[in-house]
Write a protein that holds these residues in place. Sequence first.
Motif, short mmCIF file in Angstrom:
data_model
loop_
_atom_site.label_atom_id
_atom_site.label_comp_id
_atom_site.label_asym_id
_atom_site.label_seq_id
_atom_site.Cartn_x
_atom_site.Cartn_y
_atom_site.Cartn_z
N LYS A 67 43.00 17.93 30.64
CA LYS A 67 41.88 19.90 31.35
C LYS A 67 42.72 20.51 29.87
CE LYS A 67 41.99 16.43 35.94
NZ LYS A 67 41.99 17.46 37.14
N THR A 68 41.33 21.43 30.49
CA THR A 68 40.89 22.74 29.38
C THR A 68 40.76 23.77 30.61
OG1 THR A 68 39.34 22.14 28.23
CG2 THR A 68 41.46 21.73 27.19
N ARG A 69 40.55 25.52 30.37
CA ARG A 69 40.41 26.26 30.89
C ARG A 69 40.65 27.09 30.23
NH1 ARG A 69 44.55 29.38 31.65
NH2 ARG A 69 45.91 28.78 33.26
N ILE A 70 40.02 28.04 30.49
CA ILE A 70 39.55 29.85 30.29
C ILE A 70 39.81 29.95 31.51
CG2 ILE A 70 39.23 31.90 28.90
CD1 ILE A 70 38.55 29.82 26.97
N LYS A 71 41.23 30.95 31.90
CA LYS A 71 40.88 31.75 32.85
C LYS A 71 40.19 33.53 32.98
CE LYS A 71 46.13 33.03 34.34
NZ LYS A 71 45.42 32.52 36.04
N SER A 72 39.20 33.06 33.73
CA SER A 72 37.59 34.53 34.13
C SER A 72 38.46 35.52 34.17
CB SER A 72 36.95 33.75 35.07
OG SER A 72 38.11 34.06 36.30
N PRO A 73 37.49 36.86 33.54
CA PRO A 73 38.16 38.32 33.91
C PRO A 73 38.30 38.05 35.54
CG PRO A 73 35.93 37.64 32.77
CD PRO A 73 36.60 36.73 33.36
N LEU A 74 37.80 37.46 36.78
CA LEU A 74 38.15 38.04 37.54
C LEU A 74 39.62 37.57 38.24
CD1 LEU A 74 37.61 39.15 40.67
CD2 LEU A 74 36.51 36.94 40.92
N SER A 75 39.94 36.40 37.86
CA SER A 75 41.46 35.53 38.20
C SER A 75 42.70 36.13 37.53
CB SER A 75 41.29 34.41 37.55
OG SER A 75 42.62 33.08 37.61
N LEU A 76 42.10 36.62 36.07
CA LEU A 76 42.96 37.83 35.67
C LEU A 76 43.22 38.87 35.76
CD1 LEU A 76 44.71 38.50 32.43
CD2 LEU A 76 42.47 38.98 31.76
N LYS A 77 42.29 39.62 36.29
CA LYS A 77 42.42 41.16 36.88
C LYS A 77 43.24 40.68 38.64
CE LYS A 77 39.65 44.71 39.07
NZ LYS A 77 38.71 45.38 39.23
N ASP A 78 42.95 39.18 39.34
CA ASP A 78 44.13 39.27 40.24
C ASP A 78 45.54 39.07 39.74
OD1 ASP A 78 41.40 39.39 41.62
OD2 ASP A 78 41.85 37.57 41.77
N LYS A 79 45.45 38.55 38.41
CA LYS A 79 47.30 37.85 38.01
C LYS A 79 47.97 39.45 37.66
CE LYS A 79 49.76 35.39 35.15
NZ LYS A 79 50.24 34.10 34.71
N LEU A 80 46.66 40.49 36.57
CA LEU A 80 47.43 41.61 36.82
C LEU A 80 47.97 41.93 37.58
CD1 LEU A 80 44.99 42.39 33.58
CD2 LEU A 80 47.32 41.27 33.42
N LYS A 81 47.03 42.07 38.46
CA LYS A 81 47.16 42.98 39.86
C LYS A 81 48.32 42.38 40.54
CE LYS A 81 45.25 44.89 44.60
NZ LYS A 81 43.62 44.48 45.48
N ARG A 82 49.00 41.49 41.06
CA ARG A 82 49.99 40.29 41.38
C ARG A 82 51.46 41.25 40.41
NH1 ARG A 82 47.47 35.98 41.21
NH2 ARG A 82 48.78 35.35 39.81
N LYS A 83 51.28 41.33 39.63
CA LYS A 83 52.11 40.99 38.43
C LYS A 83 51.74 43.08 38.24
CE LYS A 83 53.13 37.15 36.40
NZ LYS A 83 54.12 36.86 36.33
N GLY A 84 51.25 43.46 38.66
CA GLY A 84 51.79 44.73 38.58
C GLY A 84 51.24 45.89 37.18
#
Length: 218
Positions: A61-78
């Motif tokens: 299985k493969t995937r590329i993070k969506s921009p929204l998912s990426l933004k959420d991760k950046l927010k969680r990690k500060g």
Amino acid sequence: MEIDKVMERIEDQSELIKLVEDFSYLFKEYEMGLLELKSDIEIIDLEWQAKYGYSPFEHVKTRIKSPLSLKDKLKRKGIDYSLESIQQNIFDIIGVRIVTTFEDDVYKIYDILQGRNDLRIKRVKDYIKNPKPSGYKSLHLIVETELVLSEGVKWVPAEIQIRTLAMDFFASTEHKLQYKYNTKKLSDSIRQELREVADVSSVLDRKMTEVRNTIMMD
């Protein structure tokens, strides 16, 4: 003063347009990097079948993070939402999950990936030899795949997870129990039951490997 404000708005809009264009190109690079990884995996599969007579992969299985998912991760990690911050801190925008039948094959695939000139393995987390407290098992690799472009060579980061069918079943079920049903914290008794399921899965992996080895010796 009014002209100055208008000029500031124009500059801000220009910066925003430039940021959108940069992000668009960045995600195209990740798409190209994923194509390279898929090609590598197909070659490994064909070579393995030629050598051993079976495919090592149950599924990939493969995937590329969506921009929204990426933004959420950046927010969680500060982490700042900028190209520089992403390139310096986020290495799993591309995700590849390889599921095998036998535990031995996990490490054989890892060895093959190590030997490729178009792939760099940057970090390894072996949750098979050192399972998480929940019982979760998987081999996690942070890699860089070579991308040959007209402007030169780039190395695109990705995360590869390799695990057996039994490990994948446990990981998927644990994820559903904890997140899909909005359970933030599992009780100790449930965690103990999950750990027992993980132990049973490990026994199943060992038994299947023993059966395979016995058949190959006959």
